[in-house]
Design a protein around this motif. Sequence first.
Motif, PDB file in Angstrom:
ATOM      1  N   ALA A 119       1.489  -4.045 -11.571  1.00 50.76           N
ATOM      2  CA  ALA A 119       0.752  -3.006 -11.071  1.00 50.76           C
ATOM      3  C   ALA A 119       1.084  -2.817  -9.386  1.00 50.76           C
ATOM      4  CB  ALA A 119      -0.529  -2.395 -11.335  1.00 50.76           C
ATOM      5  N   VAL A 120       0.920  -3.857  -8.970  1.00 47.87           N
ATOM      6  CA  VAL A 120       1.152  -3.964  -7.440  1.00 47.87           C
ATOM      7  C   VAL A 120       2.620  -3.766  -7.128  1.00 47.87           C
ATOM      8  CG1 VAL A 120       0.982  -5.856  -5.347  1.00 47.87           C
ATOM      9  CG2 VAL A 120      -1.113  -5.074  -6.790  1.00 47.87           C
ATOM     10  N   ALA A 121       3.496  -4.486  -7.673  1.00 49.62           N
ATOM     11  CA  ALA A 121       4.841  -4.492  -7.630  1.00 49.62           C
ATOM     12  C   ALA A 121       5.262  -3.095  -7.814  1.00 49.62           C
ATOM     13  CB  ALA A 121       5.476  -5.567  -8.827  1.00 49.62           C
ATOM     14  N   ASP A 122       4.992  -2.229  -8.996  1.00 50.96           N
ATOM     15  CA  ASP A 122       5.286  -1.032  -8.942  1.00 50.96           C
ATOM     16  C   ASP A 122       4.850  -0.173  -8.037  1.00 50.96           C
ATOM     17  OD1 ASP A 122       6.331  -1.760 -11.529  1.00 50.96           O
ATOM     18  OD2 ASP A 122       4.859  -1.013 -12.662  1.00 50.96           O
ATOM     19  N   LEU A 123       3.585  -0.190  -7.355  1.00 52.70           N
ATOM     20  CA  LEU A 123       3.236   0.322  -6.350  1.00 52.70           C
ATOM     21  C   LEU A 123       3.883   0.327  -5.009  1.00 52.70           C
ATOM     22  CD1 LEU A 123      -0.443   0.319  -7.030  1.00 52.70           C
ATOM     23  CD2 LEU A 123       0.634   2.399  -7.060  1.00 52.70           C
ATOM     24  N   ILE A 124       4.377  -0.902  -4.880  1.00 52.45           N
ATOM     25  CA  ILE A 124       5.280  -1.300  -3.487  1.00 52.45           C
ATOM     26  C   ILE A 124       6.502  -0.728  -3.657  1.00 52.45           C
ATOM     27  CG2 ILE A 124       6.312  -3.252  -2.175  1.00 52.45           C
ATOM     28  CD1 ILE A 124       3.768  -4.825  -3.005  1.00 52.45           C
ATOM     29  N   ALA A 125       6.985  -0.864  -4.686  1.00 51.54           N
ATOM     30  CA  ALA A 125       8.365  -0.057  -5.145  1.00 51.54           C
ATOM     31  C   ALA A 125       8.430   1.401  -4.851  1.00 51.54           C
ATOM     32  CB  ALA A 125       8.863  -0.543  -6.466  1.00 51.54           C
ATOM     33  N   GLU A 126       7.317   2.038  -5.133  1.00 50.66           N
ATOM     34  CA  GLU A 126       7.186   3.504  -5.220  1.00 50.66           C
ATOM     35  C   GLU A 126       6.689   3.776  -3.540  1.00 50.66           C
ATOM     36  OE1 GLU A 126       4.343   4.711  -7.976  1.00 50.66           O
ATOM     37  OE2 GLU A 126       5.479   3.801  -9.493  1.00 50.66           O
ATOM     38  N   GLY A 127       6.649   2.832  -2.861  1.00 49.96           N
ATOM     39  CA  GLY A 127       6.242   3.127  -1.465  1.00 49.96           C
ATOM     40  C   GLY A 127       4.597   3.629  -1.198  1.00 49.96           C
ATOM     41  N   VAL A 128       3.627   3.383  -2.204  1.00 47.92           N
ATOM     42  CA  VAL A 128       2.354   3.636  -2.298  1.00 47.92           C
ATOM     43  C   VAL A 128       1.661   2.713  -1.544  1.00 47.92           C
ATOM     44  CG1 VAL A 128       0.392   4.138  -3.636  1.00 47.92           C
ATOM     45  CG2 VAL A 128       2.625   4.911  -4.365  1.00 47.92           C
ATOM     46  N   MET A 129       2.182   1.273  -1.790  1.00 50.18           N
ATOM     47  CA  MET A 129       1.399   0.084  -1.125  1.00 50.18           C
ATOM     48  C   MET A 129       2.388  -0.364   0.020  1.00 50.18           C
ATOM     49  SD  MET A 129      -0.640  -2.089  -4.115  1.00 50.18           S
ATOM     50  CE  MET A 129      -1.026  -3.428  -2.983  1.00 50.18           C
ATOM     51  N   LYS A 130       1.888  -0.911   1.112  1.00 45.95           N
ATOM     52  CA  LYS A 130       2.507  -1.693   1.978  1.00 45.95           C
ATOM     53  C   LYS A 130       3.298  -2.655   1.400  1.00 45.95           C
ATOM     54  CE  LYS A 130      -0.829  -0.878   5.409  1.00 45.95           C
ATOM     55  NZ  LYS A 130      -2.096  -1.535   6.312  1.00 45.95           N
ATOM     56  N   PRO A 131       4.537  -3.094   2.124  1.00 46.58           N
ATOM     57  CA  PRO A 131       5.466  -4.031   1.335  1.00 46.58           C
ATOM     58  C   PRO A 131       4.877  -5.486   1.840  1.00 46.58           C
ATOM     59  CG  PRO A 131       6.357  -3.364   3.409  1.00 46.58           C
ATOM     60  CD  PRO A 131       5.155  -2.442   3.142  1.00 46.58           C
ATOM     61  N   VAL A 132       3.873  -5.955   1.140  1.00 39.97           N
ATOM     62  CA  VAL A 132       3.188  -7.238   1.307  1.00 39.97           C
ATOM     63  C   VAL A 132       3.488  -8.089   0.128  1.00 39.97           C
ATOM     64  CG1 VAL A 132       1.213  -6.366   2.181  1.00 39.97           C
ATOM     65  CG2 VAL A 132       1.097  -6.434   0.015  1.00 39.97           C
ATOM     66  N   ASP A 133       3.228  -9.291   0.119  1.00 35.09           N
ATOM     67  CA  ASP A 133       3.471 -10.187  -1.092  1.00 35.09           C
ATOM     68  C   ASP A 133       2.546  -9.943  -2.186  1.00 35.09           C
ATOM     69  OD1 ASP A 133       4.741 -13.204  -1.499  1.00 35.09           O
ATOM     70  OD2 ASP A 133       2.498 -13.138  -2.273  1.00 35.09           O
ATOM     71  N   ILE A 134       3.571  -9.859  -3.441  1.00 36.62           N
ATOM     72  CA  ILE A 134       3.032  -9.348  -4.463  1.00 36.62           C
ATOM     73  C   ILE A 134       1.766 -10.098  -5.011  1.00 36.62           C
ATOM     74  CG2 ILE A 134       3.383  -8.846  -6.892  1.00 36.62           C
ATOM     75  CD1 ILE A 134       6.324  -7.766  -5.950  1.00 36.62           C
ATOM     76  N   GLY A 135       2.152 -11.335  -5.047  1.00 37.48           N
ATOM     77  CA  GLY A 135       1.106 -12.348  -5.536  1.00 37.48           C
ATOM     78  C   GLY A 135      -0.233 -12.099  -4.720  1.00 37.48           C
ATOM     79  N   ALA A 136      -0.122 -12.280  -3.378  1.00 37.93           N
ATOM     80  CA  ALA A 136      -1.485 -12.357  -2.684  1.00 37.93           C
ATOM     81  C   ALA A 136      -2.234 -11.156  -2.721  1.00 37.93           C
ATOM     82  CB  ALA A 136      -0.855 -12.594  -1.103  1.00 37.93           C
ATOM     83  N   ALA A 137      -1.491 -10.038  -2.676  1.00 37.84           N
ATOM     84  CA  ALA A 137      -2.206  -8.796  -3.028  1.00 37.84           C
ATOM     85  C   ALA A 137      -2.771  -8.688  -4.168  1.00 37.84           C
ATOM     86  CB  ALA A 137      -1.093  -7.532  -2.799  1.00 37.84           C
ATOM     87  N   ALA A 138      -2.095  -9.245  -5.511  1.00 38.07           N
ATOM     88  CA  ALA A 138      -2.715  -9.099  -6.770  1.00 38.07           C
ATOM     89  C   ALA A 138      -3.989 -10.190  -6.726  1.00 38.07           C
ATOM     90  CB  ALA A 138      -1.606  -9.470  -7.751  1.00 38.07           C
ATOM     91  N   ARG A 139      -3.594 -11.414  -6.183  1.00 37.33           N
ATOM     92  CA  ARG A 139      -4.919 -12.357  -6.231  1.00 37.33           C
ATOM     93  C   ARG A 139      -6.052 -11.719  -5.608  1.00 37.33           C
ATOM     94  NH1 ARG A 139      -4.323 -17.156  -8.430  1.00 37.33           N
ATOM     95  NH2 ARG A 139      -2.066 -17.737  -8.931  1.00 37.33           N
ATOM     96  N   LEU A 140      -5.822 -10.817  -4.237  1.00 44.21           N
ATOM     97  CA  LEU A 140      -7.001 -10.633  -3.563  1.00 44.21           C
ATOM     98  C   LEU A 140      -7.586  -9.390  -4.289  1.00 44.21           C
ATOM     99  CD1 LEU A 140      -5.700 -10.642   0.137  1.00 44.21           C
ATOM    100  CD2 LEU A 140      -7.403 -11.941  -0.903  1.00 44.21           C
ATOM    101  N   LEU A 141      -6.753  -8.697  -4.811  1.00 43.59           N
ATOM    102  CA  LEU A 141      -7.640  -7.197  -5.696  1.00 43.59           C
ATOM    103  C   LEU A 141      -8.262  -7.714  -6.935  1.00 43.59           C
ATOM    104  CD1 LEU A 141      -4.477  -4.751  -5.196  1.00 43.59           C
ATOM    105  CD2 LEU A 141      -6.789  -4.519  -4.451  1.00 43.59           C
ATOM    106  N   SER A 142      -7.607  -8.519  -7.812  1.00 44.87           N
ATOM    107  CA  SER A 142      -8.243  -9.283  -8.995  1.00 44.87           C
ATOM    108  C   SER A 142      -9.622 -10.175  -8.480  1.00 44.87           C
ATOM    109  CB  SER A 142      -7.210 -10.221  -9.819  1.00 44.87           C
ATOM    110  OG  SER A 142      -6.211  -9.242 -10.193  1.00 44.87           O
ATOM    111  N   GLY A 143      -9.435 -10.880  -7.500  1.00 44.74           N
ATOM    112  CA  GLY A 143     -10.592 -11.710  -6.904  1.00 44.74           C
ATOM    113  C   GLY A 143     -11.521 -10.892  -6.690  1.00 44.74           C
ATOM    114  N   ALA A 144     -11.253  -9.858  -5.899  1.00 44.30           N
ATOM    115  CA  ALA A 144     -12.402  -9.054  -5.322  1.00 44.30           C
ATOM    116  C   ALA A 144     -12.968  -8.355  -6.350  1.00 44.30           C
ATOM    117  CB  ALA A 144     -11.549  -7.890  -4.425  1.00 44.30           C
ATOM    118  N   ALA A 145     -12.504  -7.818  -7.726  1.00 44.97           N
ATOM    119  CA  ALA A 145     -13.052  -7.357  -8.585  1.00 44.97           C
ATOM    120  C   ALA A 145     -14.055  -8.096  -9.470  1.00 44.97           C
ATOM    121  CB  ALA A 145     -12.001  -6.558  -9.613  1.00 44.97           C
TER     122      ALA A 145
END
Length: 198
Positions: free
Chosen positions: A136-162
């Motif tokens: 989901a993060v990779a798709d959102l970055i590709a679409e320009g919705v999310m900042k171009p951050v490291d996909i793994g880092a962003a996914a871990r932070l979002l999943s971990g936060a939930a």
Amino acid sequence: MAAKRRAETMEENRAKLIGAARKAFAASGFAAASMDDLTAQVRLTRGALYHGFGDKKGLLAAVVAQVDGEMAARAHQAGATAASAWERLLAEGEAYIEMALEPEVRRIVLLDGPAFLGDPSNWPSQNACLSMTKQAVADLIAEGVMKPVDIGAAARLLSGAAFNAALWVADSDEPPVVLTKAIEAFRLMAAGFLAARA
């Protein structure tokens, strides 16, 4: 043919033990659940339990995987009607957090799971959730919705936060009050990943 029947029997026994353990762990907690009572309830021996799961902790791991997998599926379903991919990601996280109010989820996945199985980031079910979040993060970055951050880092932070928000809700003396705070903070944290709109 005999080998096939034996495999079917083992699978049936496994399902019976997981079902009985799920009820027992939800009602009494992992530590208090009696393996003798559990196996007697489904007319199996302790040998069947040890053969299928290794030990009581192995049975808990199987139950946690089942419940956590259902949680992920339900969260995914909660996001299915969202207006955008971004809202879908948030809806899935919020739904996961909200499940902490459910007694079975609270006891099995959020309280006993980490206490007896260790770090949830090592659970296969959590890694499956992480893989979906990465996509989901990779798709959102590709679409320009999310900042171009490291996909793994962003996914871990979002999943971990939930997951950690759900832990907080589950361990709280006032779960509904904490749930509101947790979801608000989750949304604010997630919004930091949004790309600036022109």
